[in-house]
Design an enzyme around this catalytic site. Structure first.
Site, PDB file in Angstrom:
ATOM      1  N   ASP A 187      30.361 -32.570  12.808  1.00 18.54           N
ATOM      2  CA  ASP A 187      30.563 -33.423  11.632  1.00 18.54           C
ATOM      3  C   ASP A 187      30.384 -32.568  10.402  1.00 18.54           C
ATOM      4  OD1 ASP A 187      30.943 -35.917  12.796  1.00 18.54           O
ATOM      5  OD2 ASP A 187      28.807 -36.160  13.156  1.00 18.54           O
ATOM      6  N   ASN A 227      15.897 -10.995  50.210  1.00 17.29           N
ATOM      7  CA  ASN A 227      16.487 -11.615  51.409  1.00 17.29           C
ATOM      8  C   ASN A 227      16.877 -10.561  52.444  1.00 17.29           C
ATOM      9  OD1 ASN A 227      16.196 -14.123  50.340  1.00 17.29           O
ATOM     10  ND2 ASN A 227      18.337 -14.721  50.537  1.00 17.29           N
ATOM     11  N   GLU A 233      14.155  -9.482  54.622  1.00 20.13           N
ATOM     12  CA  GLU A 233      13.700 -10.667  55.389  1.00 20.13           C
ATOM     13  C   GLU A 233      14.631 -10.949  56.568  1.00 20.13           C
ATOM     14  OE1 GLU A 233      11.756 -12.938  51.498  1.00 20.13           O
ATOM     15  OE2 GLU A 233      13.543 -13.765  52.436  1.00 20.13           O
ATOM     16  N   ASP A 247       7.268 -14.141  44.653  1.00 17.92           N
ATOM     17  CA  ASP A 247       8.493 -13.978  43.846  1.00 17.92           C
ATOM     18  C   ASP A 247       8.593 -14.952  42.682  1.00 17.92           C
ATOM     19  OD1 ASP A 247       9.588 -11.775  44.952  1.00 17.92           O
ATOM     20  OD2 ASP A 247      11.177 -12.777  46.080  1.00 17.92           O
TER      21      ASP A 247
END
Lengths: 278, 886
Positions: free
Chosen positions: B332, B672, B675, B704
């Protein structure tokens, strides 16, 4: 010719305004009013209402005939026998709320009339009597059938003289669990399919009305709830009438679509017209 | 605005007839019948299952389902074979799933607030005629045909057509956004757009009294439609939600695919189903970054706190990141780009460009003030800012009031002018002020076309300077003219001149718009002003380039109204930058067209009728100071200072948050790799499992988390606003990120940790091919060092993730204290799991030689160095931070 199934109620009077406006644009300017006395409304009240309707017709220079039909086994049968076989005519009736807010259309006389094949039928749910039966902005949701304009044209053409805009709309069903996983490309391709269909409909309308004076827009939505999408769009675009096709192909189909249809009839922000779909 | 225009054309008798009503109102039985047919006059959509459905939707989210199924399998496994710590795992997974679902549910629950704010606009009870008597009835029992009795101060309960009006003035601000009073009568009007005889639900009767027949109730009222949209419009998934969904889908497919494949392989190779089940669970748990989504939420929450410091209040967490992906801002003009503080900056004669003399200045201001509702700045304080500007100028010039006001006709939205009749020195005159196009047709025939053309040209010239131009005209009145009839007054007028009014830009706006341009963000201006005024403001603030005038960059409201969505899309593609003379209701059309162009759109708004557009935009931004409660409740962001520059500051923050989310996603996915690989080795080779499921979870849901949050709090990179917005196509999880996480850094972590695992086993006397019990001290020590190594290497990974191209130590670690906390946690935990008995007990680990532990520390420079080498090879030497500062 316009045929009005009038139940003698106040609601019937609101529906009759549509019938009068339709009749005004008919070549023969004829309105046939059919009434089956059920005894639920005092005859004197019904007579007064029908007389008022006749006067309105006279005022508008319409040729109006009112028939009191003898009650046969039920109202529907009486009406069916009186409805002429005329594909150029349009039967107008109302979808009224039943006791305890049950369904508007399911198992109603309007639903049975929609199944008759004597002439095209439009069942109206009037929520805005102040509109006086003259909607100028129409929302036309389409399910993507091949029939094109054939089914809704007999109804739509009656609105044409007053129309300012028509919104063609197609809602493509996407399960809500799937929606966040839909890739942008897939989403776009689905939209393109929807738009292509609506543009085909638009071309059909343009063929029928080469010099149309109203605007037509096409819009596609991906949604898990088509009825909500229609309601939102009707509010968003300040539509005055939703013109919806109803199909009765299978029980499952009816169960699936019936709920959405009743939802629209219950919660519509504007009047709703229902015609027989493919 | 009106959806039932037909009823306005009818005479009062016809209105009664059309709605089957009468001056006695409806009978009670008729009202009941209508209530049954039409339903209650309520703007709420009753949906008793909404909250439950919302909760179920969150619980059936793909990621939540995956976690819940995993939790269930763990609980079943614990029941079948107790003592394997599967119970803790099950509860942990279930807890994470519920936490995510509850967070999202709370977000949706907020939608109730908009409805609450809207409810305040309707009264509880109203007076109607029923059976010929005036009775109070609950508002939700009103039906079409009811005869309403309205008085000063009443909120209108439904849309109704006046059948009797005595000086009725209403404020339709909730529907039009226009706060000026509107005078109404009961007369029929022919113009379809006119609203001179109807009152609308939610609006306020400022003055007078009257009777009106209801023609629309509930959701069919204009206000009801706003309420319906405020409740029914569902936010589409934000870019982050889509990207997260994509990431979760990919990771889940990998996890479940691997899990099932190796479960089948295990069964075929003759291992027991229990070992295979634990193995499958391990693969799935190792692949799914359980802590990632809660960390997303925490990072967004922290981001929202930082945004609040930039005067941007966030009401929906996803908006934090969505703001960073904004491609178009529809702002606006008044209040957002400008201060909304009007001042008179120029007084001009009707045709001359020369400066007016003192007498002429006084005359012009006197006439303008005579056509204003109050005559002092003090009285005007709560009125229209334009009238306040005129009154302030009059005071500033030191003039005194020397006249008496006889009549005043307030500003009419349709006529776009106001008029006043005054008596000065015994002479009566009428003064009219308003838009030039509405004054010009009222000029006297004596005003020749040359004068009109010159005045038109002068007006355009002033508007071209960015001024809001008010035309003033007058004429003397005969003694017998009383001034009560506005139409007969406003004729044969003499032009008095123009008043140029300026609304200054916020001083930060030009720089903010320059930033937007550099950041590839388009800014569209929406205003009710004249196109010339709008263009000048747009040039001043940098939305349009100076000296280039194109017809395609401005679109006016009347043209916009007639365009289909497709045509509007074409105009937007052709480069429309300004929407002039537009009404707030047209914002929705603009938003939908932009969204149909696949753009991420932010829209500002302040009025009740802005609410649907705010909800429809990707980011609805309400004004904190001047906005209504409804707008604030419908928006995702609230600008506390109503300043456009704060939006840009918010975008910078949003982009930073997304970059930080990428950083910690990358960080988390790296772990990961080490893991997953132990599970692959375990199934393929006769070796012990290097990491148990609980140890994996201790990384994903434990150590983590704080480092991820620390990356989420990293300050903006210097060039964050020098890239184009991401758009919808951008993905969080790209093949490059997967390769970097799993096959580069993840593999490195796996090699180093497994190397130490086998070293400890070998030095402890383990022979290849022999089995070791889970509670064997040697196994516990070996698995302990494997876990400790991963934790320590995550420190090197953490520092490297701070910058995409630079090393990560070229900005002080102490600039982000959470980073230090994260590093300390990794160090402390890697020590504790080896040498602290309670932690050893929980994780099933054991101690190793100090020298071995020190070798594990070498993993930090190894991973950091390898990553830095990759950055140098891929991107070359980095630009220094000072390069960006200059």
């Amino acid at each position: 010719m316009i045929i009005l199934a009038h139940d003698g109620s106040l609601y019937g009077e609101w529906v009759s305004r549509y019938a009068i406006n339709f009749a005004l644009s008919e070549e023969d300017r004829r309105l046939l009013v059919l009434h089956v006395p059920e005894g639920k409304i005092a005859p004197v009240v019904v007579e007064a209402r029908l007389e008022r309707l006749m006067n309105d017709c006279t005022e508008h220079e319409l040729s109006c005939r009112c028939e009191y039909l003898p009650p046969e086994q039920d109202v529907y049968r009486s009406l069916r026998h009186a409805i002429p076989h005329d594909p150029t005519a349009l039967l107008v009736c109302g979808t009224r709320v039943k006791a305890r807010n049950r369904a508007y259309l399911t198992d109603s006389i309007a639903e049975k009339l929609l199944r008759t094949h004597q002439c095209p039928v439009v069942a109206l749910r009037v929520t805005q009597p102040g509109l006086l039966g003259t909607p100028v902005n129409l929302l036309l949701p389409l399910a993507g059938h091949d029939a094109g304009t054939e089914r809704f044209w007999p109804v739509l053409r009656r609105f044409v003289p007053r129309l300012h805009s028509v919104q063609l709309f197609r809602s493509l069903n996407i399960h809500y669990l799937r929606y966040p996983h839909l890739s942008r490309n897939r989403e776009q391709s689905l939209r393109d399919i929807g738009i292509a269909y609506l543009e085909q409909i638009l071309m059909d309308i343009d063929k029928r009305l080469p010099e149309r004076s109203f605007r037509i827009d096409c819009r596609v939505a991906l949604s898990s709830n088509w009825s909500d999408e229609i309601l939102v769009l009707a509010s968003r675009l300040r539509m005055q009438l939703i013109l919806l096709g109803v199909s009765e192909r299978t029980l499952a189909h009816r169960l699936f679509y019936g709920v959405g249809l009743e939802r629209i009839l219950h919660k519509s922000p504007c009047d709703v017209g229902i015609y027989r779909g493919p | 605005m009106n959806n039932c225009a037909g009823i306005q054309k009818l005479s009062v008798d016809q209105v009664y007839r059309a709605l089957d009503s009468s001056p006695r109102g409806l009978s009670s039985s008729e009202a009941q019948e209508r209530l049954r047919e039409i339903g209650r006059n309520s703007i709420e959509i009753p949906d008793r299952w909404r909250l439950l459905r919302s909760l179920l939707r969150q619980l059936t989210n793909f990621f939540t389902l995956l976690l819940l199924i995993s939790a269930l399998i763990c609980l079943v496994a614990e029941r079948l074979q107790p003592g394997q710590n599967m119970l803790i795992l099950g509860w942990a997974l279930g807890g994470v799933a519920l936490l995510n679902a509850v967070f999202s549910f709370i977000q949706e629950y907020r939608a109730e607030k908009a409805m609450e704010a809207l409810r305040h606009f309707l009264p509880q009870q109203t007076s109607v005629s029923r059976d010929g008597k005036v009775v109070p009835v609950p508002v939700d029992e009103l039906v079409p045909g009811d005869l309403l009795h309205l008085a000063e101060g009443d909120r209108v309960p439904a849309d109704a057509r006046l059948v009797e009006a005595s000086g009725v003035m209403v404020n339709n601000a909730p529907l039009t956004g226009e706060s000026l009073p509107l005078a109404l009568s009961a007369e029929a009007v022919e113009d379809r757009e006119a609203e001179g005889n109807s009152v609308f639900a939610g609006c306020l009767v400022l003055r007078g009294s009257g009777q009106a027949v209801v023609f629309a109730t509930g959701l069919r009222t204009e206000f009801g439609k706003i309420a319906h949209l405020s409740q029914a419009i569902r936010k589409e998934p934000s870019p982050l939600e889509r990207q997260t969904a994509h990431m979760v889908r990919v990771l889940t497919l990998i996890a479940v695919g691997l899990g099932i494949s190796f479960f089948s392989y295990g069964m075929v190779s003759g291992r027991s189903w229990w070992i295979n089940l634990v193995f499958m669970m391990g693969i799935i748990v190792a692949n799914v970054p359980e802590g990632l989504l809660p960390t997303f939420t925490l990072a967004l929450a922290l981001g929202s706190l930082r945004m609040a410091r930039q005067n941007v209040l966030v009401t929906s967490l996803n908006a934090v990141e969505s703001l960073g992906s904004v491609q178009i801002i529809c702002a606006d003009k008044t209040g957002t780009l400008t201060r909304n503080e009007l001042t008179v900056s120029l007084l001009s004669g009707p045709t001359s460009v020369e400066r007016l003399g003192a007498g002429e200045r006084r005359r012009l201001l006197t006439l303008a003030l005579a056509a204003s509702p109050a005559q002092t700045a003090e009285q005007e304080k709560k009125g229209d800012p334009l009238d306040l500007a005129i009154a302030s100028a009059f005071d500033r010039e030191g003039y005194g009031i020397s006249w008496r006001t006889l009549f005043f006709h307030p500003f009419d939205v349709e006529k776009k002018r106001s008029a006043g009749v005054i008596e000065e020195n015994g002479e009566k005159l009428v003064a009219v002020k308003g838009a030039w196009e509405n004054i010009a047709p009222l000029l006297s025939e004596e005003t020749n076309s040359g004068v009109i053309a010159a005045a038109e040209s002068r007006m355009r010239e002033l508007a071209g300077q960015g001024l809001r131009v008010i035309a003033v005209a007058w004429r003397p009145l005969e003694a017998d003219e009383d001034g009560s009839d506005q139409d007969s007054l406003e004729r044969k007028l003499i032009p008095a001149g123009f008043i140029g009014i300026e609304d200054e830009l916020h001083e930060e706006v030009p720089a903010a718009i320059r930033d937007c341009r550099e950041a590839g963000i388009e800014v569209l201006m929406i205003t009710g002003d004249h196109p010339d005024t709008a263009r000048t403001i747009a040039v001043h603030c940098g939305i349009l380039p100076e000296g280039v005038k194109s017809e395609t960059d401005i679109l006016t409201g009347d043209i916009l109204e007639e365009l289909s969505e497709e045509e509007l899309k074409q105009r937007l593609k052709a480069g429309v930058k300004i929407f002039a003379r537009t009404s707030p209701t047209q914002k929705m059309k603009i938003v939908l067209a932009l969204k149909a162009l696949n753009r991420v759109v932010a829209m500002t708004g302040d009025g009740v009728n802005d609410a649907p557009a705010l909800k429809a935009a990707d980011i609805g931004i309400a004004m904190g100071k001047s906005g209504t409660d409804v707008a604030r409740a419908s928006a995702q962001l609230i600008l506390l200072d109503d300043n456009f520059a704060s939006i840009v500051a918010g975008i910078r923050e949003g982009r930073t948050i997304f970059l930080n989310i990428r950083k910690f996603t990358n960080y988390v996915l790296v772990s990961n790799g080490p893991e997953i690989i132990p599970y692959l080795l375990y199934i393929l080779l006769p070796v012990p499992l290097a990491l148990t499921v609980i140890q994996i979870l201790s990384i994903d849901l434990g150590t983590d988390i704080i480092p991820s949050m620390a990356l989420g709090r990293e300050p903006p990179e210097p060039d964050v606003m020098q890239h184009p917005p991401r758009g919808h196509e951008f993905q969080l999880l790209t093949p490059g990120l997967v390769i970097h996480s799993y096959l580069f850094l993840g593999l490195l972590e796996a090699l180093w940790s497994l190397g130490l695992f086998f070293y400890v086993l070998h030095s402890g006397g383990w022979i290849y091919g022999t089995e070791l019990a889970g509670d064997h001290p040697l196994y516990r020590s070996a698995t302990g060092i494997a876990l400790a190594t991963i934790l320590l290497m995550q420190i090197g990974n953490l520092i490297g993730r701070r910058f995409h191209r630079r090393s990560g130590i070229d900005r002080s670690l102490f600039a982000n204290p959470l980073l230090i906390v994260g590093i300390l946690i990794q160090v402390l935990f890697s020590w504790a799991l080896l040498y602290s008995a309670p932690v050893q007990k929980i994780l099933g680990t054991g101690p190793v030689e100090w020298t071995v532990y020190l070798v594990a520390w070498l993993g930090i420079p190894l991973i950091f160095g390898a990553d830095y080498l990759r950055k140098r090879i891929c991107y070359g030497p980095p630009l220094s931070l000072n390069h960006f500062r200059t």
